[in-house]
Design a protein around this motif. Structure first.
Motif, PDB file in Angstrom:
ATOM      1  N   GLU A 131     114.286  32.384  60.946  1.00 14.68           N
ATOM      2  CA  GLU A 131     113.044  31.743  61.579  1.00 14.68           C
ATOM      3  C   GLU A 131     111.912  32.260  60.833  1.00 14.68           C
ATOM      4  N   SER A 132     110.920  31.264  60.681  1.00 14.85           N
ATOM      5  CA  SER A 132     109.702  31.240  59.775  1.00 14.85           C
ATOM      6  C   SER A 132     108.451  31.852  61.102  1.00 14.85           C
ATOM      7  N   SER A 133     108.054  32.993  60.843  1.00 17.68           N
ATOM      8  CA  SER A 133     106.956  33.474  61.836  1.00 17.68           C
ATOM      9  C   SER A 133     105.803  33.856  61.077  1.00 17.68           C
ATOM     10  N   GLU A 134     104.679  33.270  61.270  1.00 18.19           N
ATOM     11  CA  GLU A 134     103.326  33.797  60.589  1.00 18.19           C
ATOM     12  C   GLU A 134     103.658  33.704  59.254  1.00 18.19           C
ATOM     13  N   GLY A 135     104.369  32.742  58.649  1.00 25.36           N
ATOM     14  CA  GLY A 135     104.582  32.680  57.108  1.00 25.36           C
ATOM     15  C   GLY A 135     105.370  33.415  56.812  1.00 25.36           C
ATOM     16  N   LEU A 160     120.473  38.773  61.506  1.00 26.46           N
ATOM     17  CA  LEU A 160     121.701  39.425  61.697  1.00 26.46           C
ATOM     18  C   LEU A 160     122.202  39.717  62.729  1.00 26.46           C
ATOM     19  N   HIS A 161     123.473  40.340  62.895  1.00 23.67           N
ATOM     20  CA  HIS A 161     124.112  40.803  64.250  1.00 23.67           C
ATOM     21  C   HIS A 161     123.459  42.107  64.300  1.00 23.67           C
ATOM     22  N   ASP A 162     123.169  42.826  63.439  1.00 26.68           N
ATOM     23  CA  ASP A 162     122.377  44.097  63.578  1.00 26.68           C
ATOM     24  C   ASP A 162     121.119  44.376  63.623  1.00 26.68           C
ATOM     25  N   GLY A 163     120.176  43.241  63.499  1.00 27.50           N
ATOM     26  CA  GLY A 163     118.995  43.298  63.309  1.00 27.50           C
ATOM     27  C   GLY A 163     117.880  42.176  62.824  1.00 27.50           C
ATOM     28  N   VAL A 164     116.943  42.186  62.707  1.00 28.65           N
ATOM     29  CA  VAL A 164     115.855  41.240  62.069  1.00 28.65           C
ATOM     30  C   VAL A 164     115.198  41.926  60.901  1.00 28.65           C
ATOM     31  N   TYR A 165     115.033  41.013  59.578  1.00 31.42           N
ATOM     32  CA  TYR A 165     114.330  41.644  58.560  1.00 31.42           C
ATOM     33  C   TYR A 165     113.765  40.753  57.764  1.00 31.42           C
ATOM     34  N   PRO A 166     112.482  41.179  57.492  1.00 32.49           N
ATOM     35  CA  PRO A 166     111.771  40.124  56.978  1.00 32.49           C
ATOM     36  C   PRO A 166     112.085  39.878  55.264  1.00 32.49           C
ATOM     37  N   CYS A 167     112.136  38.495  55.013  1.00 34.00           N
ATOM     38  CA  CYS A 167     112.668  38.190  53.495  1.00 34.00           C
ATOM     39  C   CYS A 167     111.534  37.895  52.523  1.00 34.00           C
ATOM     40  N   THR A 168     111.698  38.122  51.187  1.00 40.47           N
ATOM     41  CA  THR A 168     110.990  38.134  50.088  1.00 40.47           C
ATOM     42  C   THR A 168     110.812  36.537  49.992  1.00 40.47           C
ATOM     43  N   TYR A 169     111.452  35.615  50.314  1.00 36.99           N
ATOM     44  CA  TYR A 169     111.582  34.247  50.079  1.00 36.99           C
ATOM     45  C   TYR A 169     110.649  33.139  51.055  1.00 36.99           C
ATOM     46  N   THR A 170     110.240  32.348  50.894  1.00 35.73           N
ATOM     47  CA  THR A 170     109.822  31.470  51.949  1.00 35.73           C
ATOM     48  C   THR A 170     111.064  30.618  52.570  1.00 35.73           C
ATOM     49  N   LEU A 171     110.693  29.898  53.570  1.00 34.97           N
ATOM     50  CA  LEU A 171     111.967  29.285  54.465  1.00 34.97           C
ATOM     51  C   LEU A 171     112.088  27.842  53.494  1.00 34.97           C
ATOM     52  N   GLN A 172     111.365  27.502  52.798  1.00 34.25           N
ATOM     53  CA  GLN A 172     111.631  26.460  51.922  1.00 34.25           C
ATOM     54  C   GLN A 172     112.354  26.812  50.717  1.00 34.25           C
ATOM     55  N   GLU A 173     111.873  27.956  50.073  1.00 25.33           N
ATOM     56  CA  GLU A 173     113.012  28.428  49.068  1.00 25.33           C
ATOM     57  C   GLU A 173     114.426  28.833  49.686  1.00 25.33           C
TER      58      GLU A 173
END
Length: 338
Positions: A252-256, A262-275
């Protein structure tokens, strides 16, 4: 030689999996963290304590099956989340009692200094805060001076000072050649303690890939593009966690910022949604909405709310609902041959 080892260890009851199969080898001078819920963690600890028998596999203590041992308490110190203390005793009296009980040569005064309770050493435990009492319980482990220490949620509900003290003590125990095993639901604290972090859930036991971030690595990311992506990075503090794409339910993209669910939590990714869309297309991910990518292997239902409103229901523990735009719905139908 491993100090503690789990070989295909599992527990079932009436066709219900209570403890998924686990294979981990623990060595001296290292800290290991198993990220799991309390139910699964309790099953594992009960088996190690010989309070329950496994359905498959075995636990080896210094190479010997614990089923052949009368007790494991002479080599393993345990700390449970709901451990009680003798609240009428003073801190120094309590630790001295356990020092004599285990015939330990560890100095009680040094332990009191380690746990940061020098000013409270003559205070009754009943007068301490919850966090201070938790430190006393950690001190009880230290005076036992066992080669292996196992702790259940040592940092749950404690204050920052106590959390920092626990981290420092674990580092000191590692330097003394002790084996430390922790069970916790908190992945962030686990990653701050060690790189030996495992995720144990109904889907099995997997080691979480962790890399230390440094300047050379950051520069390499700017100049080198991988030929094939097999892991998706998420960042927590100064560490980068590498997730298997197939373990991701949706993004999910939230505020950029792209958030990996995942089943055990939510983690910020270093890539954009488009990437991520470009990189994960080959792994079965679908852009179902301008703000969402979904792992099609996890989709269980397509729900039609109105003529122009749709959702995807995922086959995860919370039956997550992900929006599906009208245009993407038509594209999805074509992909599925509907």
């Amino acid at each position: 030689m491993a100090t503690l080892q789990f070989e295909n260890l599992s527990k079932t009851s009436h066709n219900t999996m209570l403890l998924p199969p686990i294979d981990i080898e623990l060595k001296a001078g290292e800290c290991y963290v198993i990220r799991c819920n309390k139910v699964i963690g309790s099953q594992l600890l009960n088996i190690i304590m010989k309070q329950e028998n496994p359905s498959t596999g075995s636990v080896l203590l210094f190479g010997e099956n614990i089923e052949n041992l009368h007790s494991v308490n002479d080599r393993i110190g345990f700390l449970y989340l709901d451990d009680a203390t003798y609240t009428r005793m003073k801190v120094n009296e309590y630790l001295t009692f356990f020092q004599k009980l285990y015939g330990s040569k560890v100095e009680v005064e040094e332990v009191i200094q380690q746990i940061g309770l020098r000013e409270c050493q003559s205070t009754k435990i009943s007068k301490l805060t919850y966090s201070q009492e938790r430190r006393v319980q950690i001190g009880r482990l230290i005076v036992q001076d066992q080669p292996i220490f196992i702790m259940e949620e040592p940092e749950q509900n404690v204050d920052l000072e106590t959390s920092l003290i626990i981290h420092r003590i674990i580092g000191e125990l590692k330097e003394r050649g002790k084996t430390i095993l922790l069970t916790t639901i908190d992945l962030e604290n686990a990653l701050a303690l060690t790189n030996y972090v495992y995720s144990l859930s109904d889907k099995g036991c997997k080691r979480i890939a962790v890399e230390e971030e440094n300047e050379e690595m950051a520069a390499a990311e700017e100049t080198i593009q991988p030929v094939k992506l097999e892991k998706i990075p998420a960042k927590i503090d100064d560490k980068i966690i590498l997730f298997n794409p197939f373990d991701i339910n949706f993004i999910e993209s939230s505020e950029g910022v792209a958030q990996l669910h995942l089943h055990d939590g939510v983690y910020p990714c270093t890539y954009t949604l488009q990437e991520l869309e470009e990189r994960l297309r080959a792994f079965g991910f679908f852009r179902c909405h301008r703000s969402y990518l979904v792992n099609l292997q996890q989709v269980k239902e397509v729900v039609t709310w109105t003529r122009n409103s749709f959702s995807l229901i995922l086959d995860d523990h919370s039956r997550s609902s992900v929006p599906l735009s009208k245009n993407r719905f038509e594209e999805l139908k074509g992909m599925l041959g509907l």
